[in-house]
Scaffold this active site. Structure first.
Site, PDB file in Angstrom:
ATOM      1  N   CYS A   1       1.522   9.918   1.059  1.00  0.00           N
ATOM      2  CA  CYS A   1       1.369  11.057   0.146  1.00  0.00           C
ATOM      3  C   CYS A   1       0.215  11.973   0.544  1.00  0.00           C
ATOM      4  O   CYS A   1       0.161  13.130   0.117  1.00  0.00           O
ATOM      5  CB  CYS A   1       1.173  10.573  -1.280  1.00  0.00           C
TER       6      CYS A   1
ATOM      7  N   HIS B   1      -1.972  16.941  -5.013  1.00  0.00           N
ATOM      8  CA  HIS B   1      -0.765  16.134  -4.829  1.00  0.00           C
ATOM      9  C   HIS B   1      -0.162  15.898  -6.212  1.00  0.00           C
ATOM     10  O   HIS B   1      -0.872  15.597  -7.166  1.00  0.00           O
ATOM     11  CB  HIS B   1      -1.136  14.807  -4.166  1.00  0.00           C
TER      12      HIS B   1
ATOM     13  N   ASN C   1       7.251  13.124  -7.696  1.00  0.00           N
ATOM     14  CA  ASN C   1       6.332  12.886  -6.570  1.00  0.00           C
ATOM     15  C   ASN C   1       7.127  12.988  -5.265  1.00  0.00           C
ATOM     16  O   ASN C   1       7.939  12.115  -4.965  1.00  0.00           O
ATOM     17  CB  ASN C   1       5.703  11.501  -6.732  1.00  0.00           C
TER      18      ASN C   1
END
Ligand code: UT7
Length: 323
Positions: free
Chosen positions: A114, A250, A280
């Site tokens: 990520c 993020h 996500n």
């Protein structure tokens, strides 16, 4: 005079299929209300069968090139952040290179889960500052729907697919923080925490594997490490939270985004939030948010932006740039 990497173009792509939280209620012991309350996610996009990460990345790359007024052949390097490449090799980046009609530059993938886009942006910046490239296409692209355990309600409701891309170009600068470009980066990792977020398979274990996460523990590390890396990057740039126009974090969980913004001293009105629409998307989440933020007229030329991300590894980092 010094060299700066400035953003010339941005673009993104999301697969057509939108999956609402309520779709999970049929197969899992979960509810739309729980997912929304605990993560902020309302919907996500899933790639079609046969639609791969390089397909998504190519669409985003073409949009960013068009925004920059450039062709694929204008690019010296392609850096693609992904943990879900089409094949073990060649890299998804070389597939994008072919798809955009470039055969003179060089292309490679970066894998920092990520945090991948922050790592890619920092490395692309280093290529430009060291004179190894003048124009770099930086992409974050993922198809996490392909590594979900659809029986694990603690993970499969959280992730989505997508891609975003930036075009960076070397420009002469007087090294003034008011000039456009990447001003500072901060990268970190600590393999001690490898068991908090990982895929339980891979090439050398001869099994594709599925994503596993200790959500609560990752959450705890996220709030602490994201605020700290963003502050460090700002300090490296000689700036403070008061100079920030937009935090582009993020997009994993609205509660992480809110807690980090609070720790940084930046109000939520100055945070770009897309988690409700995308879920996500791992390495794709920051370039997606940059592109959507520009489309929404939130991000404007000259704005000071801080991006920050954390993911499997653990790996985390931040980039400060003037748009
Ligand atoms: O991008 C990489 C970084 N990743 C992240 O940043 C993710 C970080 N973690 C998180 O976002 C949150 O920890 C989650 C959204 C994953 C979970 O939220 P939480 O508030 O930490 O919930 P929890 O894991 O403590 O679970 C609370 C309860 C548990 O039930 P019990 O043990 O209290 O009876 C879970 O089993 O909620 C249950 N639960 C669910 N209930 C309904 C877990 N998943 C679900 C679900 N629907 N989908």
């Amino acid at each position: 005079m010094t060299i700066r990497a400035i953003v010339r173009g941005v673009g993104h792509y999301l697969p057509d299929r939108i999956v609402l939280n309520s779709e999970f209620e049929a197969s899992l012991d979960t509810t739309d209300a729980w997912i929304k309350a605990r993560s902020g996610i309302e919907r996500r996009h899933f790639a079609a069968t046969g639609q791969t990460t390089s397909d998504l990345a190519t669409r985003a790359a073409k949009e960013a090139l068009s925004d920059a007024g450039m062709d694929g052949s204008d690019i010296d390097a392609i850096v693609l952040a992904t943990s879900t490449a089409d094949l073990t090799f060649p890299s998804a980046a070389t597939m994008v290179q072919h798809n955009i009609g470039n055969n003179t530059g060089y292309a490679f993938d970066i894998q920092a889960v990520c945090a991948g886009f922050v790592f890619a942006l920092s490395n692309a910046n280093a290529l430009i500052l060291s004179g190894q490239a003048k124009r770099v296409l930086v992409i974050g692209a993922e198809t996490f729907s392909k590594i979900m355990d659809w029986t694990d309600r603690g993970t499969c409701v959280l992730f989505g697919d997508g891609a975003g891309a930036l075009v960076l170009e070397a420009t002469n600068s007087a090294d003034n923080p008011n000039d456009r470009g990447i001003l500072a980066t901060d990268l970190n990792s600590d393999g001690t925490y490898g068991d908090l977020l990982y895929v339980d398979g891979g090439v050398s274990t001869q099994n594709t594997g599925m994503l596993r996460m200790q959500g609560k523990e990752v959450f705890r590390h996220a709030v602490e490490k994201l605020a700290s890396t963003a502050t460090t990057a700002l300090e490296k740039a000689g700036l403070s939270h008061e100079d920030v126009d937009w935090v582009v974090p993020h997009q994993a969980n609205i509660r992480i985004i809110q807690s980090t913004a609070k720790k940084l001293g930046v109000p939520m009105e100055r945070v770009v939030v897309t988690v409700q629409d995308h879920g996500n998307t791992s390495a794709a989440s920051i370039p997606l948010a940059l592109s959507v933020g520009k489309q929404r007229n939130q991000i404007k030329c000259g704005d000071l932006i801080v991006t920050e991300a954390i993911g499997g590894g653990l790996a985390w980092g931040a980039v400060v740039l003037r748009w």
